[in-house]
Design a protein around this motif. Structure first.
Motif, PDB file in Angstrom:
ATOM      1  N   GLN A  22     -17.694  43.493  18.889  1.00  0.00           N
ATOM      2  CA  GLN A  22     -16.655  43.283  18.037  1.00  0.00           C
ATOM      3  C   GLN A  22     -16.933  43.898  16.775  1.00  0.00           C
ATOM      4  O   GLN A  22     -17.943  43.852  16.370  1.00  0.00           O
ATOM      5  CB  GLN A  22     -16.275  41.678  17.743  1.00  0.00           C
ATOM      6  CG  GLN A  22     -15.811  40.951  19.006  1.00  0.00           C
ATOM      7  CD  GLN A  22     -14.471  41.489  19.611  1.00  0.00           C
ATOM      8  OE1 GLN A  22     -13.779  41.957  18.753  1.00  0.00           O
ATOM      9  NE2 GLN A  22     -14.208  41.268  21.057  1.00  0.00           N
ATOM     10  N   PRO A  23     -15.804  44.377  16.175  1.00  0.00           N
ATOM     11  CA  PRO A  23     -16.019  45.095  14.851  1.00  0.00           C
ATOM     12  C   PRO A  23     -16.745  44.027  13.904  1.00  0.00           C
ATOM     13  O   PRO A  23     -16.079  42.954  13.859  1.00  0.00           O
ATOM     14  CB  PRO A  23     -14.873  45.715  14.528  1.00  0.00           C
ATOM     15  CG  PRO A  23     -13.902  45.003  15.252  1.00  0.00           C
ATOM     16  CD  PRO A  23     -14.562  44.657  16.541  1.00  0.00           C
ATOM     17  N   ALA A  24     -17.291  44.296  12.809  1.00  0.00           N
ATOM     18  CA  ALA A  24     -17.936  43.519  11.838  1.00  0.00           C
ATOM     19  C   ALA A  24     -16.597  43.434  10.828  1.00  0.00           C
ATOM     20  O   ALA A  24     -16.189  44.198  10.438  1.00  0.00           O
ATOM     21  CB  ALA A  24     -19.401  43.987  11.247  1.00  0.00           C
TER      22      ALA A  24
ATOM     23  N   ILE B 260     -20.328  41.860   6.629  1.00  0.00           N
ATOM     24  CA  ILE B 260     -21.082  42.987   5.923  1.00  0.00           C
ATOM     25  C   ILE B 260     -21.530  42.596   4.503  1.00  0.00           C
ATOM     26  O   ILE B 260     -22.713  42.965   4.203  1.00  0.00           O
ATOM     27  CB  ILE B 260     -20.052  44.247   6.019  1.00  0.00           C
ATOM     28  CG1 ILE B 260     -19.900  44.885   7.225  1.00  0.00           C
ATOM     29  CG2 ILE B 260     -20.798  45.323   4.915  1.00  0.00           C
ATOM     30  CD1 ILE B 260     -18.569  45.787   7.165  1.00  0.00           C
ATOM     31  N   MET B 261     -20.977  41.930   3.945  1.00  0.00           N
ATOM     32  CA  MET B 261     -21.206  41.397   2.396  1.00  0.00           C
ATOM     33  C   MET B 261     -22.321  40.605   2.852  1.00  0.00           C
ATOM     34  O   MET B 261     -23.242  40.674   1.917  1.00  0.00           O
ATOM     35  CB  MET B 261     -20.111  40.744   1.752  1.00  0.00           C
ATOM     36  CG  MET B 261     -19.069  41.560   1.190  1.00  0.00           C
ATOM     37  SD  MET B 261     -17.527  40.793   0.745  1.00  0.00           S
ATOM     38  CE  MET B 261     -18.132  39.991  -0.747  1.00  0.00           C
ATOM     39  N   LEU B 262     -22.425  39.653   3.461  1.00  0.00           N
ATOM     40  CA  LEU B 262     -23.620  38.526   3.891  1.00  0.00           C
ATOM     41  C   LEU B 262     -24.847  39.345   4.276  1.00  0.00           C
ATOM     42  O   LEU B 262     -25.774  39.107   3.818  1.00  0.00           O
ATOM     43  CB  LEU B 262     -23.016  37.523   4.970  1.00  0.00           C
ATOM     44  CG  LEU B 262     -22.335  36.349   4.557  1.00  0.00           C
ATOM     45  CD1 LEU B 262     -21.975  35.223   5.531  1.00  0.00           C
ATOM     46  CD2 LEU B 262     -23.305  35.642   3.608  1.00  0.00           C
TER      47      LEU B 262
END
Length: 799
Positions: A621-623, A628-630
């Motif tokens: 699944q795409p992030a 991404i921030m985490l």
């Protein structure tokens, strides 16, 4: 539960009760409680004699690991009954003897607990039908004998003797276990009886002969066969009751029992016949040859035990040839050796147990066992002298004593096998009676040494530690019973033969004539003249011992297996110490480097060379932007820890990592895990802060640039390896998902929450152990804090 299994467990239960009973009974009465255990067991096994004499057997089973075919199956037949009676009968006599022999200052609770532990282990060995259960009890005999030999642990020789016996017998036990696993691999069963039935289909199997030799290795180490005999003399540092029990009647007979039990499996092959016969004869000769040179009576008895064990072992080897022949008459002729082996097995236990008790009395009453200091004790210890004569003359094979009968049978067996038309015995078989006769002559010599150099000759009180006097009558009861048995078995041997020896021999070598009649006279046959030669030449060699005994001085003292063992052990310890000192630097970062470096090499090589590396992201699944921030926050916190200037900063940055993981669980819709992670992270962060508050002031150590680069490489490689493993696992489905199973958590465990059901029911033991580990860690942290606070308080008071 069947009484047969209960009989095995009773000594263990009694051993567990020793600490409780000691508080109530004390040292003086504890032995009497222990005495009831072997007496009850002996009575039980004796009551089974009529059934076994009727060629019946008793089987009992208790489930252990049925899914793996491992169950506690006890099996009582003629062979196991003989050993069970020896274990419990000699156990009764030795326990009674120990009550009067041991000092109240000795740690009697430990002694009797070890003794009962050994008794139960030996019963387990001789009664187990399952190979793995047998192995468990086998190693338990090694452990319990180690504890008994090292009972007087304040003596260096006791500790080293116990260590040597443990190393040799356990090493042999490992080899035996490998042989057992090979047998299971061939036949698909752990049952000794079933293997004996099916083994004929696998005699051409590649594992057949490796299994044969590995099983023999275990038997030879336990029964002190050449060249593994070196542990037995050193084990004589144990108290005399231990020597009388372990090294004459029980533990050393375990290997002989193993050979007898596995003869129906491996017997009838040249490898089994020659290996056992040759090793047994070499042990017989070498033990008798070395016994003569000993000046310590217990050392003499130790080598005589080695010699007699070799005699019994060689008889079982010769008797195994009967399984090669299909003709009943041939099987009866050569299987006669098996009958003789069983008879001498019993006789040896009686006269050797008696002699150990006699030597114990001499040592107890005069303070020495050195034959150079003894002599003329007959007028001071007349009863003990009579016991010594009975035991020694029986061991020498003189008429009126049971040893004469089994020694004659031994000579008959050697003559029979000399011309056997199999395995090449008709060509070189003449060596067998020659070696047997020579060793028997030497046996006669050392038997005379025990009697005449101890109880006759010149008496000199100055050479003794205390004035000789006959011991308490209680110490004489056990040797008196054994003396009566020795004489009784000479006059009434066929009572034993018909009820015990015949069914046991028939179970080992089918076809052996069950109606073998034992008698003292068989005419003027070769055995008769061999016996006359033994007595005449043996008497001459004893009288001329001062002249020819100097031959022992010609043997280099450093040419011995004992010396080889010592040097090997020293070399191994020195090499291991040098090797360990190269990497055990006491520097924690070095240890982490070894661990992670080895992990990277092993796991990375596995990924690359097995083709397991698979980075397929087509189904991922795409992030999301939040994920991404985490990830960036966590990466930044991890990197920032490396440059932290204080412990507080490092702890807070480490907390950022933990709390970020909790947020990930929230994003992945796992609130239970998120809550757990938040609680654990909060608690550990607080604990870190509390602990670090009591640590000395932090000073940043200088680290060479080369070390920093190496650490960075290992860290990056470790992280990359873990990442590649995770991605590869995520890309390949080797097994069906277990999630469907856990979806039925309500029906299976009664829980609506799958996560809680997994933790509390499906993984209950795992969760319990995790909690236990945390509890232990908490206690450790608390203890350290209290210790630190206590030291600071004491320091303040002193100031």
């Amino acid at each position: 539960m069947h009484l047969l299994i209960v009989a095995i467990l009773i000594p263990f239960l009694a051993a567990a009760l020793i600490p409780l009973l000691y508080r109530r009974l004390g040292n003086l009465n504890l032995g009497w409680f222990v005495l009831t255990v072997p007496i009850i067991l002996f009575t039980y096994f004796a009551s089974q004699i009529p059934m076994i004499a009727g060629n019946e057997t008793i089987t009992a089973s208790l489930d252990w690991i049925p899914s793996l075919g491992i169950n506690f199956v006890a099996y009582l037949d003629g062979l196991s009954l003989i050993l069970a009676l020896l274990i419990t009968g000699m156990g009764s006599l030795v326990t009674l003897y120990s009550i009067y022999y041991l000092s109240p200052t000795d740690s009697l609770p430990h002694f009797y607990a070890y003794l009962l532990l050994f008794m139960g282990a030996m019963l387990g060995v001789v009664l187990s039908d399952n190979l793995l259960v047998l192995y468990v009890f086998w190693e338990l005999t090694s452990i319990s004998s180690f504890l008994l030999i090292a009972f007087w642990y304040h003596r260096k020789n006791s500790r080293s003797g116990a260590q040597k016996s443990l190393l040799i017998t356990v090493a042999g036990g490992f080899a035996m276990l490998a042989g057992f696993l090979m047998l299971h691999s061939m036949t698909g069963t752990f049952s000794v009886r079933e293997i004996a039935v099916y083994i004929m289909q696998y005699t051409d199997h590649a594992l057949f002969y490796p299994a044969l030799f590995l099983v023999l290795l275990g038997a030879f180490t336990k029964s002190a066969q050449f060249p593994f005999h070196i542990w037995l003399p050193d084990a004589m540092e144990a108290p005399t009751p231990v020597s009388a029990y372990l090294h004459s009647a029980t533990m050393v007979k375990a290997g002989i029992y193993l050979v007898a039990r596995f003869t129906p499996i491996f017997g009838g092959t040249a490898a089994w016949f020659w290996t056992i016969t040759i090793v047994g004869l070499i042990t017989l000769f070498w033990g008798s040859f070395n016994a003569i040179r000993q000046t310590d009576l217990k050392a003499l008895l130790a080598y005589s035990t080695i010699s007699q064990l070799g005699l019994i072992m060689s008889l079982f080897g010769m008797g195994s040839a009967a399984l090669y022949f299909d003709i009943a008459d041939a099987a009866a002729i050569y299987g006669f050796a098996t009958f003789a082996a069983l008879f001498h097995l019993i006789n040896h236990s009686t006269f050797k147990g008696l002699l150990f008790m006699v030597v114990g009395i001499v040592d107890h009453q005069v303070g020495t066992r050195d034959v150079r200091r003894l002599g003329g004790l007959a007028k001071f210890l007349p009863v003990t002298m009579v016991f010594a004569v009975v035991g020694s003359f029986s061991m020498a094979g003189l008429p009126l004593f049971n040893g004469f009968l089994s020694k004659e049978m031994f000579l008959t067996a050697t003559v029979n096998v000399m011309s056997m038309p199999a395995f090449g015995a008709d060509i070189i078989g003449w060596l067998i009676p020659v070696v047997a006769w020579t060793a028997s002559v030497l046996t006669f010599v050392y038997s005379m040494i025990i009697v005449f150099q101890t109880f006759f000759g010149k008496f000199d009180s100055k050479r003794l530690d205390r004035a000789p006097v006959e011991p308490n009558i209680g110490m004489l009861i056990s040797p008196a019973i054994l003396s009566i048995m020795i004489l009784g078995l000479f006059f009434f041997p066929n009572v034993l033969a018909d009820n015990l020896l015949a069914p046991a021999a028939a179970g080992i070598v089918p076809g052996v004539d069950a109606a073998v009649t034992i008698g003292p006279w068989h005419g003027f046959n070769p055995e008769f003249f061999m016996t006359v030669g033994i007595i005449v030449l043996g008497a001459a060699l004893y009288l001329l011992l001062p002249r020819w005994g100097k031959v022992y001085n010609l043997l280099p003292s450093n040419w011995s297996f004992n010396n080889l063992y010592t040097k090997t052990l020293s070399f191994t310890e020195g090499t291991s110490n040098r090797l360990t000192s190269t990497y055990m630097t006491g520097h924690l970062p070095h240890y982490f480097s070894y661990i992670f470096g080895f992990f990277v090499l092993l796991a990375g090589a596995t990924l690359v060379f097995t083709g397991a590396l698979n980075l397929d992201s087509s189904n991922d699944q795409p992030a999301s932007i939040y994920e991404i921030m985490l990830i960036l926050v966590m990466a930044g916190a991890a990197i920032a820890i490396l440059f932290a200037k204080s412990r507080l900063s490092a702890i807070l940055l480490n907390g950022v990592l933990g709390f970020s993981i909790a947020i990930f669980f929230v994003l992945f819709r796992a609130p239970d895990l998120a809550l757990t992670q938040l609680v654990i992270e909060t608690v550990t962060t607080v604990l870190f802060l509390v602990c670090f508050n009591y640590l000395p002031e932090w000073r940043k150590e200088y680290t060479p640039r080369r070390t920093k680069v190496l650490n960075a490489i290992i860290a990056i490689a470790g992280g990359l390896t873990v990442t590649l493993i995770a991605l590869s696992v995520n890309s390949v489905d080797l097994f069906d998902s277990v999630s469907s199973y856990f979806e039925d958590s309500y029906e299976l465990a009664g829980g609506n929450n799958i996560v809680n059901a997994i933790l509390g029911d499906f993984r209950a033991f795992d969760t319990m152990l995790e909690v236990l580990v945390l509890f232990i860690a908490g206690i450790g942290v608390f203890s350290l804090i209290r210790h630190r606070v206590g030291k600071e308080a004491d320091s303040d008071e002193n100031q």
